[in-house]
Design a protein around this motif. Sequence first.
Motif, mmCIF file in Angstrom:
data_model
loop_
_atom_site.group_PDB
_atom_site.id
_atom_site.type_symbol
_atom_site.label_atom_id
_atom_site.label_comp_id
_atom_site.label_asym_id
_atom_site.label_seq_id
_atom_site.Cartn_x
_atom_site.Cartn_y
_atom_site.Cartn_z
ATOM 1 N N VAL A 34 -6.465 -3.232 4.378
ATOM 2 C CA VAL A 34 -5.021 -3.388 4.583
ATOM 3 C C VAL A 34 -4.709 -3.650 6.046
ATOM 4 C CG1 VAL A 34 -2.802 -2.198 4.385
ATOM 5 C CG2 VAL A 34 -4.496 -1.970 2.564
ATOM 6 N N TRP B 285 -7.971 1.423 3.454
ATOM 7 C CA TRP B 285 -7.074 1.139 4.568
ATOM 8 C C TRP B 285 -7.652 0.076 5.498
ATOM 9 C CZ3 TRP B 285 -2.157 1.873 5.223
ATOM 10 C CH2 TRP B 285 -1.512 2.856 4.489
ATOM 11 N N LYS C 269 0.846 -1.207 0.000
ATOM 12 C CA LYS C 269 0.000 0.000 0.000
ATOM 13 C C LYS C 269 0.875 1.248 0.000
ATOM 14 C CE LYS C 269 -3.972 2.251 0.923
ATOM 15 N NZ LYS C 269 -5.099 2.297 0.021
#
Length: 79
Positions: A29, A26, A14
Motif C-alpha cells: 500500500v 502495508w 486499506k
Amino acid sequence: MAFLVVGLGLLILKWAGIEPVASLAWGWVLAPFALAALWWSWADWSGYTQRRAMRREEARKAAREAKARQRLRPGSPPR
C-alpha cells in the motif's frame, strides 16, 4: 503525480477495509509513495524538472512573440 494518486487511493481503500486492498500488506500500500519519492529524486538529479520548466517558458515566450507579430501586421484590428 500518478504515484501519489495511486498511493492515496490504496491508502483510502486499506483504511476503509475494502477488499482486495484491505488484505494487502502495508508495504504494498505504501510502495507508490516510495516510488514517487524516487521519481522526484531522479527528476531533480537528472535535470528533467528544469528542462521541462525551460520548455514551458520557451513555449510561453514563442506564443507572446507570435501574438506581438500578429498585432504588428497591417490591417490587424487594434487592441
